[in-house]
Design a protein around this motif. Structure first.
Motif: not given
Length: 134
Positions: A83-84, A87-90, A117-120
């Protein structure tokens, strides 16, 4: 005339003994198995990229899942969701996948907006994140 065992009775005894033996073997293996989602951790989450990221660019994201019992053994077949935030970051394709025999799962992230963007990655109760500048 007294018959201590009939064929039917002997078959039942053998079946019970085999079942008991199987139960003992299975219970003895329990300490070595990763059985619940809390038994895993994410060893690392990394972005594999070259160059500057921009809107519409894609990067490969890799996570490695290991057991959390202190041995660090790779966990295969573990579901990992990506998830990011925001949420609209990609988006990720695939957004969820299972780990290979080496505990590694790979996905592709496509940037939709400029900024941070924080990628999880999440596996069971374990989560890890990495920051990506777009």
């Amino acid at each position: 005339m007294y018959k201590p065992f009939t064929t039917k009775g002997l078959s039942l005894v053998v079946a019970l003994l085999l079942g008991l033996a199987a139960a003992l073997v299975i219970s003895g293996c329990g300490d070595d198995l990763v059985t619940t989602a809390t038994d895993v951790e994410i060893a690392y989450l990394q972005v594999i990229s070259t160059g500057t990221q921009f809107i519409g660019s894609t990067v490969t994201v890799e996570a490695k899942v290991i057991d959390a019992t202190g041995r660090g053994t790779p966990v295969s077949g573990q579901l990992v969701t990506f998830s990011v935030f925001p949420s609209w970051a990609g988006s990720f394709i695939p957004a969820a996948d299972t780990t290979a025999a080496d505990g590694i799962v790979v996905t592709t992230f496509t940037a939709a907006t400029a900024g941070t963007a924080q990628l999880w990655a999440t596996a069971g109760d374990a989560s890890e994140s990495v920051t990506l500048e777009i």
